[in-house]
Scaffold this motif. Structure first.
Motif, PDB file in Angstrom:
ATOM      1  N   HIS A  32       0.883  -1.211  -0.077  1.00  0.00           N
ATOM      2  CA  HIS A  32       0.049   0.125  -0.057  1.00  0.00           C
ATOM      3  C   HIS A  32       1.050   1.333   0.079  1.00  0.00           C
ATOM      4  N   LEU A  33       2.086   1.207   0.464  1.00  0.00           N
ATOM      5  CA  LEU A  33       2.958   2.279   0.570  1.00  0.00           C
ATOM      6  C   LEU A  33       3.378   2.706  -0.690  1.00  0.00           C
ATOM      7  N   ILE A  34       3.901   1.574  -1.404  1.00  0.00           N
ATOM      8  CA  ILE A  34       4.443   2.058  -2.936  1.00  0.00           C
ATOM      9  C   ILE A  34       3.370   2.444  -3.753  1.00  0.00           C
ATOM     10  N   GLU A  35       2.098   1.960  -3.601  1.00  0.00           N
ATOM     11  CA  GLU A  35       0.882   2.216  -4.285  1.00  0.00           C
ATOM     12  C   GLU A  35       0.880   3.549  -4.107  1.00  0.00           C
ATOM     13  N   GLU A  60       7.622   5.907  14.384  1.00  0.00           N
ATOM     14  CA  GLU A  60       6.438   5.370  15.329  1.00  0.00           C
ATOM     15  C   GLU A  60       5.892   4.211  15.072  1.00  0.00           C
ATOM     16  N   ASP A  61       6.664   3.218  14.740  1.00  0.00           N
ATOM     17  CA  ASP A  61       6.196   1.928  14.370  1.00  0.00           C
ATOM     18  C   ASP A  61       5.144   1.667  13.031  1.00  0.00           C
ATOM     19  N   LYS A  62       5.296   2.779  12.374  1.00  0.00           N
ATOM     20  CA  LYS A  62       4.645   2.794  11.110  1.00  0.00           C
ATOM     21  C   LYS A  62       5.719   2.654  10.020  1.00  0.00           C
ATOM     22  N   VAL A  63       5.460   1.625   9.064  1.00  0.00           N
ATOM     23  CA  VAL A  63       6.418   1.749   7.752  1.00  0.00           C
ATOM     24  C   VAL A  63       5.966   2.821   6.845  1.00  0.00           C
ATOM     25  N   VAL A  64       6.725   3.796   6.637  1.00  0.00           N
ATOM     26  CA  VAL A  64       6.660   4.955   5.584  1.00  0.00           C
ATOM     27  C   VAL A  64       7.349   5.006   4.598  1.00  0.00           C
ATOM     28  N   GLY A  65       8.501   4.216   4.478  1.00  0.00           N
ATOM     29  CA  GLY A  65       9.347   3.903   3.359  1.00  0.00           C
ATOM     30  C   GLY A  65       9.870   2.605   3.225  1.00  0.00           C
TER      31      GLY A  65
END
Length: 176
Positions: A18-21, A58-63
């Motif tokens: 979803h991040l890449i999308e 903060e434990d969220k994948v952002v990259g």
């Protein structure tokens, strides 16, 4: 903002998809299918788990960044290198240095694994700041028609591109 960089694990796959999308959603020069490319590459022989790397805030994948095996071939020799594709950062976290941290961390991991160079197709104004140069300087050619200014390579060791020339051979997962 504290940014944690680490190797991707299976629990990250869905959030990375979803991040890449989202990262490429509004990108003009994109087929908007980079997330599927990453899924295919993970299942290919070109995949190196240590070089699929995520950034967390903060434990969220952002990259996320991915380096996979490729070859450069000429009439007499085959050279081993890596492809950087793609590097992705959630839109709301872009411009905060996360992509840079992923690239620099990735380069160190690449060197640790004994690779000497990385090839990419990317923005001509962004990647030179990390030491990327035009492929044509080293007589390295892409297997498809793309603007020369977007085809770049970096040598990660002093003689990392010594004697290297030829055509890039991407893993078949790039084209499925």
């Amino acid at each position: 903002m504290e940014i944690k960089i680490r190797q991707e694990n299976k629990e990250d796959f869905e959030s990375v998809f979803h991040l890449i999308e989202k990262a490429f959603e509004k990108e003009e020069y994109s087929d908007h299918k980079e997330q599927f490319l990453v899924e295919r590459l993970r299942k290919s022989e070109a995949f190196i788990p240590e070089l699929s790397i995520v950034a967390e805030v903060e434990d969220k994948v952002v990259g996320h960044i991915l380096f996979t095996k490729l070859e450069i071939k000429n009439e007499t020799q085959t050279f081993h290198s890596l492809a950087l594709a793609p590097v992705s950062v959630l839109p709301e976290f872009q411009g905060k240095g996360i992509g840079s941290k992923l690239i620099l961390y990735g380069h160190e991991k690449v060197k640790d694994l004994g690779y000497k160079s990385v090839i990419l197709l990317g923005h001509q104004d962004y990647y030179p700041r990390f030491g990327y140069e035009l492929c044509k300087k080293y007589n390295i050619k892409m297997p498809f028609d793309v603007p020369a200014e977007n085809c770049m390579v970096i040598k990660l060791t002093e003689n990392g591109l010594s004697g290297v020339s030829g055509e890039v051979v991407y893993p078949k997962a790039f084209f499925e």
